[in-house]
Write a protein that holds these residues in place. Sequence first.
Motif, PDB file in Angstrom:
ATOM      1  N   GLY A 189      46.838 -56.936 102.188  1.00  0.00           N
ATOM      2  CA  GLY A 189      47.969 -56.729 101.079  1.00  0.00           C
ATOM      3  C   GLY A 189      49.086 -56.243 101.575  1.00  0.00           C
ATOM      4  O   GLY A 189      49.474 -55.694 102.677  1.00  0.00           O
ATOM      5  N   LEU A 190      49.816 -56.068 100.917  1.00  0.00           N
ATOM      6  CA  LEU A 190      50.869 -54.498 100.849  1.00  0.00           C
ATOM      7  C   LEU A 190      51.099 -53.415 100.065  1.00  0.00           C
ATOM      8  O   LEU A 190      50.679 -53.536  98.510  1.00  0.00           O
ATOM      9  N   ARG A 191      50.512 -51.599  99.976  1.00  0.00           N
ATOM     10  CA  ARG A 191      50.415 -50.809  99.190  1.00  0.00           C
ATOM     11  C   ARG A 191      52.146 -50.696  99.191  1.00  0.00           C
ATOM     12  O   ARG A 191      52.265 -50.503  99.915  1.00  0.00           O
ATOM     13  N   VAL A 192      52.501 -51.014  97.859  1.00  0.00           N
ATOM     14  CA  VAL A 192      53.472 -50.346  97.314  1.00  0.00           C
ATOM     15  C   VAL A 192      53.756 -48.627  96.680  1.00  0.00           C
ATOM     16  O   VAL A 192      52.955 -48.755  95.596  1.00  0.00           O
ATOM     17  N   ALA A 193      54.263 -48.030  97.301  1.00  0.00           N
ATOM     18  CA  ALA A 193      54.545 -46.361  96.499  1.00  0.00           C
ATOM     19  C   ALA A 193      55.605 -46.205  96.457  1.00  0.00           C
ATOM     20  O   ALA A 193      56.816 -46.390  97.488  1.00  0.00           O
ATOM     21  N   GLY A 194      56.011 -45.140  94.819  1.00  0.00           N
ATOM     22  CA  GLY A 194      56.968 -44.794  94.869  1.00  0.00           C
ATOM     23  C   GLY A 194      57.348 -43.862  93.062  1.00  0.00           C
ATOM     24  O   GLY A 194      55.666 -43.563  92.829  1.00  0.00           O
ATOM     25  N   THR A 195      58.664 -43.667  92.754  1.00  0.00           N
ATOM     26  CA  THR A 195      58.500 -42.809  91.910  1.00  0.00           C
ATOM     27  C   THR A 195      58.027 -41.448  92.179  1.00  0.00           C
ATOM     28  O   THR A 195      57.229 -40.673  92.860  1.00  0.00           O
ATOM     29  N   ALA A 210      57.974 -46.331  99.268  1.00  0.00           N
ATOM     30  CA  ALA A 210      57.308 -47.358 100.458  1.00  0.00           C
ATOM     31  C   ALA A 210      56.613 -48.566 100.291  1.00  0.00           C
ATOM     32  O   ALA A 210      55.559 -48.318  99.545  1.00  0.00           O
ATOM     33  N   CYS A 211      56.783 -48.942 101.612  1.00  0.00           N
ATOM     34  CA  CYS A 211      56.036 -50.430 101.381  1.00  0.00           C
ATOM     35  C   CYS A 211      54.900 -50.238 102.911  1.00  0.00           C
ATOM     36  O   CYS A 211      55.209 -50.587 103.558  1.00  0.00           O
ATOM     37  N   THR A 212      53.920 -50.423 102.609  1.00  0.00           N
ATOM     38  CA  THR A 212      52.746 -50.269 104.282  1.00  0.00           C
ATOM     39  C   THR A 212      51.803 -51.265 104.105  1.00  0.00           C
ATOM     40  O   THR A 212      51.003 -51.542 102.979  1.00  0.00           O
ATOM     41  N   PRO A 213      51.317 -52.221 105.040  1.00  0.00           N
ATOM     42  CA  PRO A 213      50.581 -52.868 105.129  1.00  0.00           C
ATOM     43  C   PRO A 213      49.361 -52.509 104.920  1.00  0.00           C
ATOM     44  O   PRO A 213      49.127 -51.420 105.267  1.00  0.00           O
ATOM     45  N   TYR A 214      48.684 -53.084 104.077  1.00  0.00           N
ATOM     46  CA  TYR A 214      47.252 -52.680 103.776  1.00  0.00           C
ATOM     47  C   TYR A 214      46.384 -53.463 103.113  1.00  0.00           C
ATOM     48  O   TYR A 214      46.616 -53.833 102.424  1.00  0.00           O
ATOM     49  N   ARG A 215      45.276 -53.343 104.228  1.00  0.00           N
ATOM     50  CA  ARG A 215      44.441 -54.093 104.003  1.00  0.00           C
ATOM     51  C   ARG A 215      44.475 -55.823 104.662  1.00  0.00           C
ATOM     52  O   ARG A 215      45.513 -55.705 104.787  1.00  0.00           O
ATOM     53  N   GLY A 259      50.080 -43.330 103.183  1.00  0.00           N
ATOM     54  CA  GLY A 259      50.143 -42.899 104.501  1.00  0.00           C
ATOM     55  C   GLY A 259      51.314 -43.095 105.561  1.00  0.00           C
ATOM     56  O   GLY A 259      50.306 -43.468 107.138  1.00  0.00           O
ATOM     57  N   TRP A 260      52.023 -42.360 105.805  1.00  0.00           N
ATOM     58  CA  TRP A 260      52.941 -42.754 106.621  1.00  0.00           C
ATOM     59  C   TRP A 260      52.813 -41.202 106.972  1.00  0.00           C
ATOM     60  O   TRP A 260      53.018 -39.977 106.610  1.00  0.00           O
ATOM     61  N   GLY A 293      54.969 -54.229 109.619  1.00  0.00           N
ATOM     62  CA  GLY A 293      54.984 -52.614 110.055  1.00  0.00           C
ATOM     63  C   GLY A 293      55.339 -52.081 108.478  1.00  0.00           C
ATOM     64  O   GLY A 293      56.099 -53.169 107.249  1.00  0.00           O
ATOM     65  N   PRO A 294      55.261 -51.031 107.795  1.00  0.00           N
ATOM     66  CA  PRO A 294      56.011 -50.196 107.080  1.00  0.00           C
ATOM     67  C   PRO A 294      57.723 -50.831 106.390  1.00  0.00           C
ATOM     68  O   PRO A 294      58.403 -50.330 107.390  1.00  0.00           O
TER      69      PRO A 294
END
Length: 412
Positions: A304-310, A297-302, A49-50, A287-288
Amino acid sequence: MDGGPRSVVVVGAGIVGLSTAWFLQDRGVDVTVVDRTGVAAGASWGNAGWVSPALTAPLNSPSVLREGLRAIADPAAALHIPLRADPTLARFLMRFAAHCRPGAWRRAVRANAVLNDEALETFDVLVANGVDAPVTDTSIAVAFRDADRAASFRSGLDRLPAADKPTVEVLAGAALRAYVPLASARITSVVNVSGQRFVDPGRFTRALARAVVERGAVIRTAEVRRVLPVAGGVSVEVLAGEPLHADAAVAATGAWLPALMGRRVRVGLHAGRGYSFTVPVERPLPGPIYLPEARVACTPYRTGLRVAGTMEFRRPEEQLFRRRIEAIVASASPLLDGVRWHERRDEWVGSRPVTDDGMPLIGQVDRGVYIAGGQGMWGLAHGPASGRLLAEQIVTGKQPEAARAFDPLRRR
């Protein structure tokens, strides 16, 4: 519209296709959107979401080539290339490797600068004109174990042109712990990059779809088989039902573009699959966070935290491989405290369209047939700007100067 197309079918209801539809409507064009599974069903839902122009760079860098060679022997690496007989993937990787030279990477950086320059402004245009979804101003905390790597990263930002240079602050010690409360003791330096944004990508894309419908578009669920020029326009053939006819058509199907466009796409394009999931946290995050050494990449999501990678080079239709999720957890968990990794949910894999030369495909491939795709990891950030560029070309019949590097029929 001085003889330009009055009706366009857009194939693909992700951020790129819907942005193209919105900007076509803004120029008075009637639009129909068709997607095989629905709005935000692909990479437009599960990404980080960046909207971060300062951190948006082409994938085809020399460092990625070196990382890819090491990744062949490491199944847990952030860049994953499966060891199997796949001639299509082999051809793509050979062409991708050829474009990982410094000169080719710098050409891609210069070309993509126009999308970075317009990223924030095009989101402003959409939100100011009826796209009802929050866009949050933020700083992105780029967190390092090694202070020397942090200094090198900051030096790279300092070399950006003055117009593109973000405000940067280096944090350490108590200031680091106060600003990034989830950082573990292994994080020694944070480069805080201001002037960026983030969104809930699924929410934003669905809001964009509602805005497109409110402006008079129809969104249909159907699988498109072919897009063909015919007398008086184009024919969009669907798997079940009558063909759709319009003055022009746009293919914005992400990693499925080669399947739909065939040999009309000359630039190599392959699915670079990304994974994400959501985890609860014990302390709120302002913030992220980006963990470049883990490429996570980690983003505040609702709540918790959305963690994205690979970056995983597999076919887009393949299943989620749980060991890729486990590899993200293994690389990120030593760097973050207060994250309840075992309670993760919303595990997801999505296919991002990666070109072999680091530049997207925006333009005409046949009479009345256009494509928009190949933004790789930056589809969300670059989607609205890509859509505006392509809408201008479709309506005026002239390729914008800024889009020439993205010509799908470009010579390489």
